[in-house]
Write an enzyme that holds these catalytic residues in place. Structure first.
Site, mmCIF file in Angstrom:
data_model
loop_
_atom_site.group_PDB
_atom_site.id
_atom_site.type_symbol
_atom_site.label_atom_id
_atom_site.label_comp_id
_atom_site.label_asym_id
_atom_site.label_seq_id
_atom_site.Cartn_x
_atom_site.Cartn_y
_atom_site.Cartn_z
ATOM 1 C CD GLU A 199 -2.148 -14.141 -12.336
ATOM 2 O OE1 GLU A 199 -1.163 -14.154 -11.581
ATOM 3 O OE2 GLU A 199 -2.279 -13.335 -13.259
ATOM 4 C CD GLU A 389 -4.546 -9.585 -12.949
ATOM 5 O OE1 GLU A 389 -3.315 -9.537 -13.111
ATOM 6 O OE2 GLU A 389 -5.082 -10.095 -11.951
HETATM 7 C C1 PNW Z 1 -0.640 -10.802 -11.729
HETATM 8 N N1 PNW Z 1 4.323 -13.926 -14.323
HETATM 9 O O1 PNW Z 1 0.458 -11.496 -11.254
HETATM 10 C C2 PNW Z 1 -1.548 -10.668 -10.532
HETATM 11 O O2 PNW Z 1 -2.831 -11.212 -10.706
HETATM 12 C C3 PNW Z 1 -1.601 -9.299 -9.948
HETATM 13 O O3 PNW Z 1 -1.984 -9.377 -8.624
HETATM 14 C C4 PNW Z 1 -0.267 -8.606 -10.138
HETATM 15 O O4 PNW Z 1 -0.170 -7.404 -9.473
HETATM 16 C C5 PNW Z 1 -0.072 -8.423 -11.628
HETATM 17 O O5 PNW Z 1 -0.170 -9.655 -12.335
HETATM 18 C C6 PNW Z 1 1.256 -7.766 -11.987
HETATM 19 O O6 PNW Z 1 2.310 -8.555 -11.560
HETATM 20 C C7 PNW Z 1 1.387 -12.065 -12.057
HETATM 21 O O7 PNW Z 1 5.463 -14.071 -13.831
HETATM 22 C C8 PNW Z 1 2.619 -12.304 -11.487
HETATM 23 O O8 PNW Z 1 4.059 -14.292 -15.508
HETATM 24 C C9 PNW Z 1 3.606 -12.941 -12.228
HETATM 25 C C10 PNW Z 1 3.327 -13.314 -13.545
HETATM 26 C C11 PNW Z 1 2.097 -13.046 -14.111
HETATM 27 C C12 PNW Z 1 1.137 -12.422 -13.358
#
Ligand code: PNW
Length: 483
Positions: A199, A389
């Site tokens: 990401e 994920e």
């Molecule tokens: C992912 N959004 O983060 C990460 O890869 C993980 O480490 C995290 O724990 C998981 O999703 C849950 O949050 C994101 O705002 C954080 O769209 C924010 C976003 C998407 C993924």
């Protein structure tokens, strides 16, 4: 026209039914339970769970690990919920054998994990910490001994604090390539699937533009674009380094949270709008990686703030990948609007339903459209795809009997897997699914306040408890179908 009264009509129907049914045995399904079509996945589909080093390991200072930007950030007052840090997290550094047993009990055939760069290179480059590498070697051995195939992410945001300038410096991209070379050389005989980065937007924009994530900076557009460039360059150099150092047959990809657009209606014009929106909105990251060049529209829009590109950069960035991992949680909605751009993003009403984390808007079609848009746009550039994920937070309560009835998480997962099935059924090359997450963990700026696990973790005792969702996922894996 001859009309009949309602009474006559009723009589007619009854008489006809009596004649039809007399002496005829009807097929059982006519009166039995409805028989929904079982949504079976193809044989060999991979089921897994995902985690990340800083979120689960703890052991922050053990065996020579150096600090990462997330150690520094989480220890800075006011940056994380409740001042939570990853110092202990799930203590998977010591309890990894228990965690492998959780995986084994689910019946998964694969596990996505990440490596803490500063465990292996405490300052990010130069001297190696053998004990750090040994830990990952032990985890991998334990997985393989339990017939679980490791998929490893080289970098899930825990940048070594020792790297001067962090992602503002191009040297970090080069140091990343050296780290990838070293790790893939030493674990490449056992690990056949690597992801470079996780990401881009979360360690670039969220870290250096919005300031919500480490290192918590709020820089201007020019420097931010250069940071984004350094990030995708790191990915490209990482792909090359892994290819050069791991045995042939090793598969290399990345895990990217592509911004997903769902067409407001499934009509040709809105489907086209959602596709255009996907290409445009992912411009600085996925679009550039898969096209091997920045879109003209992005360069024009950024003008003098556009990234400075050196000779060879674009070739590295556009290195072919063996697979693309997509992290998919939420939808945005696109609509055709007749403009030159061809699409507009719909605003989200305040009433839009979401899971416990306010950003996890519920829209399971996102997983279908995420796959479809990306595969339709880039086709042969994406020979295989994984959902690296997908998951949700829930306001989990552990009962005195040790249960967690997370019916909302089960609902979220069931609906996403129903939509993913549609993509698989239509022939899109999705090979596997990694649920986020195996267990509750350090949810970055939200600390321990948002639980994403299908195993509950009591952060005082570190005891793990399977939730209802773990039971549900186990059944999904056993039947290879959504039920
Ligand atoms: C992912 N959004 O983060 C990460 O890869 C993980 O480490 C995290 O724990 C998981 O999703 C849950 O949050 C994101 O705002 C954080 O769209 C924010 C976003 C998407 C993924």
């Amino acid at each position: 026209m001859k009309t009949i009264s309602r009474r006559q009509f009723g009589k007619g129907v009854a008489a006809a039914a009596a004649a039809t049914y007399a002496g005829i045995s009807l097929p059982e399904f006519a009166f039995g339970e409805p028989q929904p079509k079982r949504l079976e996945y193809p044989k060999g589909f991979l089921w897994g769970c995902a985690t990340a080093s800083y979120q689960i390991e703890g052991g922050a200072k053990d065996d020579g690990r150096g600090p990462s930007l997330w150690d520094v950030f989480s220890h800075t007052p006011g940056k994380t919920h409740n001042g939570d840090t990853g110092d202990v997290a799930d203590d998977s550094y010591h309890l990894y054998k228990q965690d492998v047993q959780l995986l084994k009990n689910l019946g998964v055939n694969t596990y996505r994990m990440s490596i803490s760069w500063s465990r292996v290179f405490p300052t990010g480059k130069g001297e190696v910490n053998q004990k750090g590498l040994d830990y990952y070697s032990r985890v991998v051995d334990e997985l393989l001994a339990n017939d679980i195939t490791p998929y490893i992410t080289m970098f899930h945001w825990d940048t070594p604090a020792g790297l001067q300038g962090g992602w503002q410096s191009r040297d970090t991209s080069k140091a990343f390539a050296d780290y990838c070379a070293y790790v893939s050389k030493h674990l490449g005989d056992k690990v056949k699937h690597w992801m470079t980065t996780n990401e881009f937007i979360c360690f670039t924009d969220l870290g250096y533009k919005i300031g919500q994530f480490a290192p918590g900076m709020k820089l201007a557009a020019g420097p931010v674009n250069q940071i984004r460039h350094n990030a995708i360059l790191a990915h490209g150099l990482g792909v090359q380094a892994i290819r050069a150092n791991a045995p042939s047959g090793t598969q290399v990809g990345l895990a990217e949270n592509a911004i997903v657009y769902v067409p407001v209606m499934e009509t040709d014009e809105h489907i086209e709008a959602a596709r255009k929106a996907t290409r445009d909105s992912n411009a600085p990251f996925l679009t550039t990686v898969l096209d091997g060049k920045y879109p003209e529209s992005y360069l024009a829009q950024e003008g003098a703030n556009a990234p400075k590109v050196e000779v060879g950069d674009m070739q590295a960035i556009g290195s072919p990948i063996d697979f693309l991992g997509v992290n998919i949680y939420v939808p945005l909605f696109a609509r055709a609007d007749g403009s030159a751009k061809g699409w507009v993003e719909e605003p989200m009403p305040s009433s839009y339903p979401h899971m416990y984390s306010p950003w996890i808007n519920l829209g399971p079609e996102c997983i279908y459209w995420g796959v479809r848009n990306v595969c339709d746009i880039w086709k042969e550039k994406v020979p295989a795809m994984y959902i690296t994920e997908n998951g949700a937070s829930s306001d989990d309560v552990l009962t005195p009997e040790g249960h967690v009835e997370d019916v909302d998480r089960v609902m979220y997962l069931r609906n996403h897997l129903t939509q993913l099935h549609r993509a698989v059924d239509e022939g899109y090359p999705v090979k596997g699914y990694f649920l986020w997450s195996l267990l509750d963990n350090f949810e970055w700026a939200d600390g321990y306040s948002k639980r994403f696990g299908i195993h509950y973790v009591d952060f005082k005792t570190l005891k793990r408890y399977p939730k209802l969702s773990a039971e549900w996922y186990k059944n999904t894996i056993a039947t290879n179908a959504v039920e």
